[in-house]
Design an enzyme around this catalytic site. Structure first.
Site, mmCIF file in Angstrom:
data_model
loop_
_atom_site.group_PDB
_atom_site.id
_atom_site.type_symbol
_atom_site.label_atom_id
_atom_site.label_comp_id
_atom_site.label_asym_id
_atom_site.label_seq_id
_atom_site.Cartn_x
_atom_site.Cartn_y
_atom_site.Cartn_z
ATOM 1 N N GLY A 12 1.251 -0.879 0.475
ATOM 2 C CA GLY A 12 0.119 0.176 -0.428
ATOM 3 C C GLY A 12 0.994 0.777 0.307
ATOM 4 O O GLY A 12 2.265 1.324 0.497
ATOM 5 N N ASP A 13 -0.119 2.011 0.030
ATOM 6 C CA ASP A 13 0.724 3.857 -0.399
ATOM 7 C C ASP A 13 1.659 4.236 -1.135
ATOM 8 O O ASP A 13 2.704 4.661 -0.953
ATOM 9 C CB ASP A 13 1.178 4.016 1.500
ATOM 10 C CG ASP A 13 0.904 3.627 2.090
ATOM 11 O OD1 ASP A 13 -0.576 4.257 1.994
ATOM 12 O OD2 ASP A 13 0.747 3.241 2.616
ATOM 13 N N LYS A 16 -0.360 5.295 -5.751
ATOM 14 C CA LYS A 16 -0.901 5.195 -6.836
ATOM 15 C C LYS A 16 -2.281 5.866 -7.474
ATOM 16 O O LYS A 16 -2.157 6.444 -8.461
ATOM 17 C CB LYS A 16 -1.966 4.029 -6.887
ATOM 18 C CG LYS A 16 -1.514 2.624 -6.351
ATOM 19 C CD LYS A 16 -2.855 1.849 -5.512
ATOM 20 C CE LYS A 16 -2.932 1.909 -4.400
ATOM 21 N NZ LYS A 16 -2.670 1.548 -2.545
ATOM 22 N N GLY A 40 -5.764 5.832 2.115
ATOM 23 C CA GLY A 40 -6.541 7.431 2.330
ATOM 24 C C GLY A 40 -4.963 7.373 1.014
ATOM 25 O O GLY A 40 -3.909 7.108 0.601
ATOM 26 N N HIS A 41 -5.975 8.939 0.390
ATOM 27 C CA HIS A 41 -4.470 9.558 -1.133
ATOM 28 C C HIS A 41 -5.243 11.301 -0.709
ATOM 29 O O HIS A 41 -6.148 11.805 0.007
ATOM 30 C CB HIS A 41 -5.135 8.695 -2.145
ATOM 31 C CG HIS A 41 -6.412 8.723 -2.227
ATOM 32 N ND1 HIS A 41 -7.671 7.359 -1.793
ATOM 33 C CD2 HIS A 41 -7.699 9.774 -3.300
ATOM 34 C CE1 HIS A 41 -8.800 7.784 -2.758
ATOM 35 N NE2 HIS A 41 -9.236 8.530 -2.483
ATOM 36 N N ARG A 311 5.566 4.912 8.622
ATOM 37 C CA ARG A 311 5.480 3.852 8.502
ATOM 38 C C ARG A 311 6.365 2.973 8.333
ATOM 39 O O ARG A 311 7.830 4.071 8.283
ATOM 40 C CB ARG A 311 5.242 4.177 6.953
ATOM 41 C CG ARG A 311 3.833 4.529 6.269
ATOM 42 C CD ARG A 311 4.174 4.842 5.008
ATOM 43 N NE ARG A 311 2.541 5.181 4.676
ATOM 44 C CZ ARG A 311 1.846 6.129 3.953
ATOM 45 N NH1 ARG A 311 3.299 6.875 2.975
ATOM 46 N NH2 ARG A 311 0.996 7.142 3.035
HETATM 47 P P1 IMP Z 1 -7.564 -2.614 7.913
HETATM 48 O O1 IMP Z 1 -7.708 -2.484 6.423
HETATM 49 O O2 IMP Z 1 -7.288 -1.192 8.738
HETATM 50 O O3 IMP Z 1 -7.935 -3.807 8.497
HETATM 51 O O4 IMP Z 1 -6.374 -3.135 8.302
HETATM 52 C C1 IMP Z 1 -5.620 -3.779 7.900
HETATM 53 C C2 IMP Z 1 -3.638 -3.845 8.235
HETATM 54 O O5 IMP Z 1 -3.772 -3.085 6.251
HETATM 55 C C3 IMP Z 1 -3.162 -3.098 8.830
HETATM 56 O O6 IMP Z 1 -1.733 -3.840 8.716
HETATM 57 C C4 IMP Z 1 -3.271 -1.610 8.030
HETATM 58 O O7 IMP Z 1 -2.020 -0.951 8.673
HETATM 59 C C5 IMP Z 1 -2.933 -2.035 6.545
HETATM 60 N N1 IMP Z 1 -3.304 -1.279 6.164
HETATM 61 C C6 IMP Z 1 -5.070 -1.070 5.330
HETATM 62 N N2 IMP Z 1 -5.529 0.371 4.606
HETATM 63 C C7 IMP Z 1 -4.045 0.806 4.409
HETATM 64 C C8 IMP Z 1 -3.627 1.626 3.453
HETATM 65 O O8 IMP Z 1 -4.205 2.548 2.072
HETATM 66 N N3 IMP Z 1 -2.063 1.632 2.953
HETATM 67 C C9 IMP Z 1 -1.111 1.188 3.735
HETATM 68 N N4 IMP Z 1 -2.448 0.465 4.731
HETATM 69 C C10 IMP Z 1 -3.192 -0.025 5.255
#
Ligand code: IMP
Length: 431
Positions: A12-13, A16, A40-41, A311
């Protein structure tokens, strides 16, 4: 071409949003198919910067329709908050469609997650109730969809069945000595959500029909994945993943658009790796406050958009990204944040793992196995120059070109864009 997907190949992040923004001009729809307000964007519009987590990146482009597909989980207060922030800045959103099939996050989902995220078994989630909402979707008896919010009597009946059961679950999950266990009143929750429903009903549609009508009229669709492929519920580093299909496999189920329409898949990677939350990370640079990890975190501003968490940072892992490039079906990659690596004399690229005396180049996505993998690195020469003003391949120092070429070779995919900063102009076409 009818449909393109932009998908992150790491945790993620990967920035994109910038690629979606570059492509949005040429599309008629921008569609989210997974996740919720855990994503988050940052979207730049003129001189204004918006931090969105639920609305698709395309929402600021008036020529296209932004779609929140059925695979997304919707937290109505957040949706309204983001719309209000745009409205306050003079951006009137009318081109938004929210699937009536999308599931709704309720406050009891967030309370449930607060309990399960305590202690050793936690995942390190964003705490937005994403997991419990998807659990209810799959469990069927406790899930409520956006379309149901538009039927007050039906909604009240459903909440009267669900809320007492949720209250018992939340009590049971709380630590034995907890004194402030949250409990919910079905009527109060219902009244609150009927208020939201009134405000969002104009956006609610059967978006599968909307998209198929678009395809029939030769409109172009851009799918925007949330999270990264290594967080995919099936193929990611389970259980340290999110609860949805972030890989493009989520498009068919999460929007109703069959895979045959997808003719371009763009895999987005950072020039290094980051991860938020718990879980194995073989190439992590846990080298202290003076180390390279902290340097990359500071220069790359590697702090979560949703939670603000720092991060975790590490070297580029080609074993992990070759795996997700394969699963995603990516035809090309874009390498983001290359400028962040300037000033490092040496760069490391992970090309294999050593585990139990054996060398492997395949990715064990089970976390307990990945935990034991030791990265095998190839070292490459770094570059001193600032890259942020580079505009063509020829402007890039030879070491940077070699680094990108090696990533391309390791992934077996062409690199179409290298990004050296947040602005559109800081996107270097590679072919
Ligand atoms: P959840 O999606 O809130 O259930 O989190 C599950 C895992 O996905 C955790 O490690 C979060 O930090 C990670 N996570 C969820 N959304 C994002 C994102 O948009 N970017 C990076 N990590 C994410």
């Amino acid at each position: 071409m009818s449909a393109t997907c932009v998908v992150g190949l790491q945790w993620g992040d990967e920035a994109k949003g910038k690629i979606v923004d570059l492509l949005a001009e040429d599309h008629d729809f921008v569609v989210r198919y997974n996740g919720g307000n855990n994503a988050g964007h940052t979207v730049v519009h003129g001189d204004k910067v918006f931090k969105l987590s639920l609305l698709p990146t395309g929402v600021l482009k008036t020529h296209l329709t932004s779609v929140i597909g059925n695979g997304v989980v919707v937290y109505p207060p957040q949706l309204l908050k983001e719309l209000a922030a745009l409205e306050a800045a003079g951006v009137h959103v009318s081109n938004l469609a929210v699937s009536d099939h999308a599931h709704v996050i309720f406050p009891y989902h967030i309370a449930e997650e607060t309990s399960t995220e305590q202690g050793n078994g936690s995942i390190g989630t964003t705490g937005r109730g994403i997991g419990p909402c998807y659990q209810d979707k799959v469990g069927r008896t406790g899930g409520i969809r956006v379309g149901e919010l538009l039927h007050p009597k039906h909604l009240r009946e459903r909440l009267h069945q669900i809320v007492p059961r949720k209250n018992r679950v939340i009590k049971a999950l709380a630590p034995v000595d907890a004194t402030d266990v949250k409990q919910f009143d079905a009527d109060a929750v219902c009244d609150e959500y009927l208020g939201y429903a009134e405000k969002i009903k104009k956006f609610v549609k059967d978006t599968a029909y909307l998209l198929h009508d678009g395809l029939a009229a030769k409109k172009k669709i851009l799918f925007e994945a949330a999270q990264g492929s290594l967080l995919d519920i099936d193929h990611g580093t389970y259980p340290y993943v999110t609860s949805s299909h972030s890989l493009p496999s989520g498009i068919w189920s999460g929007t109703g658009v069959p895979a045959k329409h997808l003719d371009r898949i763009i895999g987005v990677v950072k020039a290094y790796t980051t991860r938020v939350g718990r879980g194995p990370f073989p190439t992590e640079l846990a080298d202290g406050p003076e180390g390279i990890g902290e340097r990359i975190r500071k220069i790359g501003r590697e702090y979560g958009t949703v939670t603000g968490r720092p991060r975790r940072v590490g070297w580029f892992d080609s074993v992990a990204t070759r795996y997700t490039a394969m699963l995603s079906g990516a035809n090309e990659i874009t390498v983001m944040l290359l400028d962040v690596l300037s000033g490092l004399s040496e760069l490391k690229l992970c090309v294999a793992y050593d585990v139990d005396g054996e060398r492997r180049t395949t990715f064990p996505s089970d976390s307990f196995q990945l935990e034991r993998c030791q990265p095998v690195y190839e070292t490459m020469e770094g570059w001193a120059q600032d890259l942020t003003s580079c505009r063509t391949v020829d402007d890039l120092p030879i070491q940077a070109r070699r680094y990108v070429a090696r990533i391309s070779e390791l992934l077996g995919l062409p690199v179409s864009i290298v990004s050296v900063g947040p602005d559109r102009a800081q996107s270097i076409p590679m072919r």
